[in-house]
Enzyme design. Structure first.
Site, PDB file in Angstrom:
ATOM      1  N   GLU A 142       0.881  -1.129  -0.103  1.00  0.00           N
ATOM      2  CA  GLU A 142      -0.051  -0.027   0.124  1.00  0.00           C
ATOM      3  C   GLU A 142       0.901   1.157   0.120  1.00  0.00           C
ATOM      4  OE1 GLU A 142      -3.694  -2.023   2.589  1.00  0.00           O
ATOM      5  OE2 GLU A 142      -2.397  -0.458   3.622  1.00  0.00           O
ATOM      6  N   LYS A 146       2.260   4.425   1.324  1.00  0.00           N
ATOM      7  CA  LYS A 146       2.543   5.190   2.604  1.00  0.00           C
ATOM      8  C   LYS A 146       2.743   6.426   2.509  1.00  0.00           C
ATOM      9  CE  LYS A 146       5.205   4.531   6.786  1.00  0.00           C
ATOM     10  NZ  LYS A 146       5.167   5.875   7.295  1.00  0.00           N
ATOM     11  N   ARG A 191      -1.547  10.228  10.583  1.00  0.00           N
ATOM     12  CA  ARG A 191      -2.652   9.043  10.919  1.00  0.00           C
ATOM     13  C   ARG A 191      -3.842   9.412  11.868  1.00  0.00           C
ATOM     14  NH1 ARG A 191      -0.182   2.944  12.419  1.00  0.00           N
ATOM     15  NH2 ARG A 191      -2.275   1.913  12.252  1.00  0.00           N
ATOM     16  N   ARG A 229      -2.979   9.618  16.294  1.00  0.00           N
ATOM     17  CA  ARG A 229      -2.006   8.258  16.470  1.00  0.00           C
ATOM     18  C   ARG A 229      -1.717   8.034  18.320  1.00  0.00           C
ATOM     19  NH1 ARG A 229       3.493   6.026  13.671  1.00  0.00           N
ATOM     20  NH2 ARG A 229       4.501   5.400  15.546  1.00  0.00           N
ATOM     21  N   ARG A 276       3.793  -3.640  17.617  1.00  0.00           N
ATOM     22  CA  ARG A 276       4.512  -3.251  16.428  1.00  0.00           C
ATOM     23  C   ARG A 276       4.584  -4.730  15.833  1.00  0.00           C
ATOM     24  NH1 ARG A 276       7.146   0.770  14.518  1.00  0.00           N
ATOM     25  NH2 ARG A 276       7.089   1.757  16.438  1.00  0.00           N
ATOM     26  N   LYS A 306       7.238  -1.485   6.944  1.00  0.00           N
ATOM     27  CA  LYS A 306       7.541  -0.380   6.019  1.00  0.00           C
ATOM     28  C   LYS A 306       8.791  -0.111   5.337  1.00  0.00           C
ATOM     29  CE  LYS A 306       8.966   2.205  10.260  1.00  0.00           C
ATOM     30  NZ  LYS A 306       8.680   3.177  11.096  1.00  0.00           N
ATOM     31  N   PHE A 363      -7.103   2.983   4.959  1.00  0.00           N
ATOM     32  CA  PHE A 363      -6.479   1.748   4.905  1.00  0.00           C
ATOM     33  C   PHE A 363      -6.637   0.617   5.596  1.00  0.00           C
ATOM     34  CE2 PHE A 363      -3.668   4.515   7.569  1.00  0.00           C
ATOM     35  CZ  PHE A 363      -3.356   3.477   8.766  1.00  0.00           C
ATOM     36  N   GLU A 422      -5.507   7.838   7.126  1.00  0.00           N
ATOM     37  CA  GLU A 422      -4.591   8.929   6.933  1.00  0.00           C
ATOM     38  C   GLU A 422      -5.278  10.385   6.334  1.00  0.00           C
ATOM     39  OE1 GLU A 422      -0.285   9.362   7.261  1.00  0.00           O
ATOM     40  OE2 GLU A 422      -1.545   7.933   7.675  1.00  0.00           O
TER      41      GLU A 422
END
Length: 525
Positions: free
Chosen positions: A228, A230, A235, A250, A387, A393, A315, A279
């Protein structure tokens, strides 16, 4: 003016003392053992929970995580430059200091700077040396002791006698580990059961690990991935219940009133209840993104959509009309998203196991002005607040050769080591250097040992303060994600997510990158 020390001394003897928290923080920072960290924090939390005081528990967990429950109280390094001598006897309690932070944060109006300074001086005068060190690092965001969320969750579970999986799940759904800790230590499993996924209550967002490239991402995700775009926006987490919409950052701050475009986009969707990950980004007329600061400016209290409208791109979905989607695989959540959200409000996406196709997608995304791509496992659940290995990423790495201007003494495991380095670019116009920021990231233990010796040799002034000024002779190669505008540094710029790659003994300061080169990069971005 209220006096802190007598209030602290008069508190019930079972109240947790600040010195207990400060000492535990130092102990945790001094060990690399996860089990030792967990045991030490659990021991402190057991004492904090003995009184069944939910606030005391939550504050203790927040502090050990390096956070203030009050978030910001208007105190930074400038306010802490000149402090009174430490006290000899520990009298401050956690509730008393928490109350003092709230009082400091509430100061406003004419003469507020002086009143805030007096309250800070009063607090620090009542603190012992170890407590002063802890408070200073907590207030300036420099408290890094390795008490990460996983360690904290395990410690809470150990102290409360509940399963660690239950604590993690509750923390994931609540987005608030201190609150979960308070519930676990005061009510056990029943306390944890109150934390469920519910529209209107934000949850910790899933975070990503880093991959070196699309090939690395494909290998780590089993040969196929959902790629996707970025976006370099902000966010947001969108919650809708009927016609009521809430929007969170976030860090889970409520910014609903500042982002009417996000509210309108959520209300346009054919649903009743929704929790979405999205986003918000400021785009130019040609569809390319503005600088991140333009987007970020819309999150300020005084900003309005008239200054710069935002576009919204969803997303991921966590909940839709009574159905939790957290545990569904990525591809199933994607199918629900595509059926619900119009293409104009979705990020570009490619599902592939072809490395060449993935690289082409990355190149096209970068050419469009975006940060890079996210690579997601097709089968991964949404691991809120973690995480996870299912999200990676992929971004290009930029590097600069800069000069070290000063170094800060470390804390925790880095106590006694020179750690956080101040970075400067060469200024051809003056022959000097322009500071662009600081970093302590990327340093190995061996590097810390080397640079402590090296920078003490280069010291250009006292070495017993917090910051050691050094002669600008050591070049260091720095990786960074971008350059942003900044009023904090004289060049008006700061590096984003700077980290050390290596020291360049093969280069002289005269060969370092110039501030003009950095400014060109900033202008091109």
């Amino acid at each position: 003016m209220r006096t802190l020390a007598p209030v602290a001394a008069a508190c019930h003897s079972r109240r947790v003392l600040l010195v207990d928290v400060a000492t535990a923080s130092a102990d945790v920072g001094a060990t690399s053992s996860r089990l030792a960290k967990t045991a030490r924090i659990a021991e402190l939390l057991s004492r904090a929970g003995a009184e069944q005081d939910a606030r005391q528990i939550a504050v203790t967990v927040a502090w050990l995580s390096g956070e203030l429950p009050q978030r910001q109280i208007g105190v930074g390094w400038a306010a802490l430059r000149s402090l009174p001598a430490p006290g000899d006897t520990p009298t401050l309690t956690v509730p008393a200091v928490d109350a003092a932070f709230s009082e400091i944060g509430a100061v406003s109006g004419k003469g507020s700077q002086l009143r805030r300074a007096n309250l800070i001086a009063q607090l620090f005068a009542a603190a012992t040396a170890v407590e002063q060190t802890f408070l200073r690092r907590l207030l300036t965001g420099e408290l890094r002791q390795g008490a990460l969320i996983g360690v904290m969750a395990d410690a809470v579970a150990k102290a409360a006698g509940v399963p660690a999986t239950g604590v993690r799940r509750a923390a994931m759904l609540a987005g608030d580990l201190p609150a979960v800790a308070a519930a676990a230590l005061t009510a056990g499993d029943a306390g944890l059961a109150q934390f469920t996924l519910r529209a209107g209550r934000p949850v910790g967002p899933m975070l990503a690990q880093t991959a070196t490239g699309v090939a690395d991402a494909l290998e780590r995700l089993g040969g196929s991935a959902v790629f996707e775009a970025k976006l370099d926006g902000a966010r947001v987490q969108i919650h809708r219940t009927g016609s009521d919409v809430s929007v969170y950052t976030r860090s889970l701050d409520d910014v609903t009133e500042r982002l009417p475009e996000v509210v309108e986009a959520a209300l346009a969707l054919p649903v009743t209840d929704l929790i979405a990950d999205a986003e918000a980004i400021a785009l130019r007329p040609d569809g390319r993104p503005h600088r991140f600061q333009v987007t970020a400016s819309r999150f300020g209290r005084a900003a309005s959509r008239a200054t710069q409208p935002l576009s919204v791109f969803v997303f991921d979905l966590l909940h839709v009309d009574g159905t939790d989607l957290l545990d569904l695989p990525t591809l199933e959540r994607v199918r629900v998203l595509d059926d619900l959200v119009p293409a104009a409000h979705r990020v570009d996406r490619l599902v592939t196991g072809d490395g060449a196709a993935a690289q082409h997608f990355l190149d096209a995304t970068l050419a469009a002005g975006h940060e890079g791509v996210m690579a997601k496992s097709p089968t991964a659940p949404y691991e809120a607040g973690r995480r996870g290995a299912g999200w990676l990423k992929v971004k290009p790495v930029h590097t600069l050769d800069l000069v070290v201007l000063a170094v800060e003494w470390g804390n925790g495991r880095r106590t006694g080591k020179l750690s956080n380095i101040h970075l400067g670019a060469r200024d051809p116009a003056t022959g000097g250097f322009v500071m662009l920021g600081k970093t302590f990231k990327g340093m190995t233990d061996a590097m810390l040992d080397w640079q402590t010796t090296r920078f003490l040799e280069l010291a250009d002034g006292p070495t017993d303060g917090y910051v050691v000024r050094v002669r600008p002779e050591q070049v260091v190669e720095i990786a960074f994600d971008g350059v942003q505008g900044s009023t904090r540094y004289p060049g008006g710029m700061a590096l984003r997510f700077a980290r050390v790659l290596r020291y360049r003994d093969d280069k002289s300061p005269a060969e370092a990158d110039t501030v003009d080169s950095v400014r060109e990069f900033y202008e091109r971005a």
